[in-house]
Design a protein around this motif. Structure first.
Motif, PDB file in Angstrom:
ATOM      1  N   GLY A 226     -10.349  -9.862   8.019  1.00  0.00           N
ATOM      2  CA  GLY A 226      -9.659  -8.824   8.332  1.00  0.00           C
ATOM      3  C   GLY A 226      -8.275  -8.912   7.416  1.00  0.00           C
ATOM      4  N   SER A 227      -7.346  -7.636   7.440  1.00  0.00           N
ATOM      5  CA  SER A 227      -6.371  -7.616   6.761  1.00  0.00           C
ATOM      6  C   SER A 227      -5.099  -8.315   7.556  1.00  0.00           C
ATOM      7  CB  SER A 227      -6.137  -6.133   6.544  1.00  0.00           C
ATOM      8  OG  SER A 227      -4.805  -5.872   5.663  1.00  0.00           O
ATOM      9  N   ILE A 228      -4.292  -8.620   6.721  1.00  0.00           N
ATOM     10  CA  ILE A 228      -2.958  -9.195   7.238  1.00  0.00           C
ATOM     11  C   ILE A 228      -1.978  -8.013   7.105  1.00  0.00           C
ATOM     12  CG2 ILE A 228      -3.568 -11.639   6.690  1.00  0.00           C
ATOM     13  CD1 ILE A 228      -1.042 -11.217   4.689  1.00  0.00           C
ATOM     14  N   VAL A 229      -2.325  -6.757   6.714  1.00  0.00           N
ATOM     15  CA  VAL A 229      -1.151  -5.635   6.244  1.00  0.00           C
ATOM     16  C   VAL A 229      -0.709  -5.280   7.814  1.00  0.00           C
ATOM     17  CG1 VAL A 229      -1.177  -3.414   5.783  1.00  0.00           C
ATOM     18  CG2 VAL A 229      -2.322  -4.906   4.085  1.00  0.00           C
ATOM     19  N   PRO A 230      -1.449  -5.118   8.771  1.00  0.00           N
ATOM     20  CA  PRO A 230      -0.541  -4.705  10.039  1.00  0.00           C
ATOM     21  C   PRO A 230       0.603  -5.642  10.552  1.00  0.00           C
ATOM     22  CG  PRO A 230      -2.778  -4.386  10.212  1.00  0.00           C
ATOM     23  CD  PRO A 230      -3.007  -5.135   8.840  1.00  0.00           C
ATOM     24  N   TYR A 245       3.967   2.130   1.316  1.00  0.00           N
ATOM     25  CA  TYR A 245       2.540   1.608   1.893  1.00  0.00           C
ATOM     26  C   TYR A 245       1.516   2.534   1.009  1.00  0.00           C
ATOM     27  CZ  TYR A 245      -1.627   0.356   4.265  1.00  0.00           C
ATOM     28  OH  TYR A 245      -2.622  -0.005   4.701  1.00  0.00           O
ATOM     29  N   LEU A 246       0.502   1.759   0.111  1.00  0.00           N
ATOM     30  CA  LEU A 246      -0.267   2.399  -0.413  1.00  0.00           C
ATOM     31  C   LEU A 246      -1.838   2.236  -0.055  1.00  0.00           C
ATOM     32  CD1 LEU A 246       1.158   1.506  -4.107  1.00  0.00           C
ATOM     33  CD2 LEU A 246       1.498   3.636  -2.642  1.00  0.00           C
ATOM     34  N   PRO A 247      -2.339   2.972   0.908  1.00  0.00           N
ATOM     35  CA  PRO A 247      -3.705   2.515   1.370  1.00  0.00           C
ATOM     36  C   PRO A 247      -4.755   2.728   0.351  1.00  0.00           C
ATOM     37  CG  PRO A 247      -2.657   4.163   2.862  1.00  0.00           C
ATOM     38  CD  PRO A 247      -1.644   3.803   1.661  1.00  0.00           C
ATOM     39  N   ARG A 248      -5.630   1.813   0.450  1.00  0.00           N
ATOM     40  CA  ARG A 248      -6.905   2.007  -0.600  1.00  0.00           C
ATOM     41  C   ARG A 248      -7.502   3.218  -0.239  1.00  0.00           C
ATOM     42  NH1 ARG A 248      -7.782  -1.856  -4.143  1.00  0.00           N
ATOM     43  NH2 ARG A 248      -6.404  -3.713  -4.159  1.00  0.00           N
ATOM     44  N   ASN A 249      -8.008   3.504   1.075  1.00  0.00           N
ATOM     45  CA  ASN A 249      -8.849   4.384   1.690  1.00  0.00           C
ATOM     46  C   ASN A 249      -8.289   4.866   3.023  1.00  0.00           C
ATOM     47  OD1 ASN A 249      -9.844   2.578   3.731  1.00  0.00           O
ATOM     48  ND2 ASN A 249     -10.843   1.638   1.849  1.00  0.00           N
ATOM     49  N   ASP A 250      -9.219   5.953   3.507  1.00  0.00           N
ATOM     50  CA  ASP A 250      -8.666   6.485   4.863  1.00  0.00           C
ATOM     51  C   ASP A 250      -8.514   5.491   6.031  1.00  0.00           C
ATOM     52  OD1 ASP A 250      -8.493   8.746   3.520  1.00  0.00           O
ATOM     53  OD2 ASP A 250     -10.096   9.743   4.287  1.00  0.00           O
ATOM     54  N   GLU A 253      -5.238   3.290   6.416  1.00  0.00           N
ATOM     55  CA  GLU A 253      -3.936   4.282   6.913  1.00  0.00           C
ATOM     56  C   GLU A 253      -3.711   3.775   8.394  1.00  0.00           C
ATOM     57  OE1 GLU A 253      -4.632   8.415   6.423  1.00  0.00           O
ATOM     58  OE2 GLU A 253      -4.450   8.138   4.477  1.00  0.00           O
ATOM     59  N   LYS A 254      -4.723   3.275   8.966  1.00  0.00           N
ATOM     60  CA  LYS A 254      -4.572   2.909  10.480  1.00  0.00           C
ATOM     61  C   LYS A 254      -3.578   1.700  10.670  1.00  0.00           C
ATOM     62  CE  LYS A 254      -8.720   0.105  11.159  1.00  0.00           C
ATOM     63  NZ  LYS A 254      -9.372   0.156   9.706  1.00  0.00           N
ATOM     64  N   PHE A 255      -3.452   1.064   9.454  1.00  0.00           N
ATOM     65  CA  PHE A 255      -2.629  -0.382   9.561  1.00  0.00           C
ATOM     66  C   PHE A 255      -1.349   0.147   9.797  1.00  0.00           C
ATOM     67  CE2 PHE A 255      -5.893  -2.309   6.383  1.00  0.00           C
ATOM     68  CZ  PHE A 255      -6.689  -2.599   7.317  1.00  0.00           C
TER      69      PHE A 255
END
Length: 370
Positions: A226-230, A245-250, A253-255
């Motif tokens: 998983g991601s540590i971004v959240p 914040y620069l999401p890679r994909n849709d 964005e939930k992060f």
């Protein structure tokens, strides 16, 4: 302009010329979004060359080629579907073989399609790469084959930090491998001219900010649960740190959901990554390119890449140019420890590397046309 800047300008203007009366015809094939910046900066550093460009449709590659000022022909496309991608690569290779411009030498980066097409046309090729890891997934034969084909270029140009034995193990002639003292990002970072008004486009009233770019969790070279971004975004908000914040994909964005909007800005349109790196307090990314770009302009950079790192990334981490961690609190502690002197960007070193790469490229072009 002081003495050192004068010397740099003179060195940039004193581009290597070929020994031929007419310009050398150089074919440049752009296959990924980072290629337009790299090859525009490189070819602008050469003289007595005539450049023709082909571009693959892949995410922003075509509009970026247009943005940097290339005249080009679009040839082939990338496919998101893995099955179609296996078909698309040989199909585009065939298209290039029959439709590429006549040239004395071909230039490409991480691009077996151009290398193979040039070989089929009897055209010498100069191939640039900095990736010495195929993929995280074991037995990914198509990926392994693609890298092996890349290595068949007439000349392979890599950073000194690159594990050159990887190229010879892929079948490259040791004499075809050439190294330079720097990183590929230096070449186009050196040509960057920052816009002092850029921060006015951000909703932070001139206050400092960091940039966060998530991991490419679906890529074959990434192994992560998983991601540590959240945690990074929530922790930054708690510390009152502004974030672009620069999401890679849709799905990314939930992060940012639930994080105060006054602290986290998600742009509606693409922002120039080099402008962000230049003006940011720190660049945080789950991949390598944006961290290397920031580090080479001497902006503090953090990588939270979750898998085995390519040699150039590991070298920058070992040299202290990139801070690496998968712990959000540790990363934010590092950001808060930065001083104003730490966050003072500079392009002097990158300009030296660009001159070295341009000189090396000019020498290889000359050898190819003699």
């Amino acid at each position: 302009m002081d003495v050192s800047e004068t010397e740099l300008a003179r060195a940039d203007d004193d581009a290597r010329r070929t020994p031929r009366g007419r310009p050398v015809n150089v074919w440049v094939d752009l296959a990924s979004p980072s290629h337009p910046f790299f090859f525009k900066a490189l070819t602008d550093s050469l003289s007595n060359v005539s450049t023709e460009v082909t571009v693959r449709e892949k995410t922003e590659t075509v509009p970026l080629a247009d943005e940097v000022g290339f005249d080009f022909e679009t040839v082939g496309k990338d496919y998101e579907n893995p099955t179609l991608r296996k078909v698309g690569i040989p199909m585009r290779t065939a298209q290039l073989t029959f439709n590429a411009p006549a040239a004395d030498v071909a230039l490409s980066s991480r691009n077996a399609m151009c290398v193979l097409a040039a070989k089929a046309r009897g055209t010498p090729s100069i191939h640039f790469t900095d990736n010495d890891i195929c993929a995280y997934v074991d037995d990914l034969k198509a990926e392994e084959l693609y890298h092996r084909l890349e290595a068949q270029a007439t000349h392979n140009v890599v950073p000194k930090a690159f594990e050159t034995s990887v190229l010879t193990e892929r079948g490259a002639d040791p004499d075809s491998v050439h190294t330079y003292d720097g990183y590929k990002e230096d070449v186009y970072v050196a040509a960057f001219e920052p816009d002092p008004t850029f921060p006015e486009r951000l909703p932070f009233d001139g206050e400092e900010f960091i940039v966060v770019r998530p991991e490419a969790l679906t890529a074959t070279y990434v192994d992560a649960d998983g991601s540590i971004v959240p945690d990074l975004l929530a922790g930054a908000a708690e510390r009152d740190i502004n974030v672009v914040y620069l999401p890679r994909n849709d799905g990314d964005e939930k992060f940012a959901e639930g994080v105060p909007s006054e602290n986290v800005y998600v742009p509606d349109e693409a922002l120039d990554g080099l402008e962000l790196a230049w003006h940011a307090r720190c660049m945080l990314t789950g991949s390598g390119t944006m961290a290397r770009e920031a580090a080479r302009m001497e902006t503090p950079a953090v990588s939270f890449f979750p898998s085995t790192r390519i040699s150039v990334d590991q070298a920058l981490i070992d040299e202290g140019e990139i801070f690496h961690s998968r712990d959000a609190e540790e990363i934010l502690d590092y950001v808060e420890s930065l001083t104003d002197d730490d966050a003072e960007p500079d392009l002097t070193r990158a300009k030296r590397v660009r001159r070295e790469v341009a000189d090396l490229t000019a020498r290889l072009v000359n050898e190819s046309v003699q």
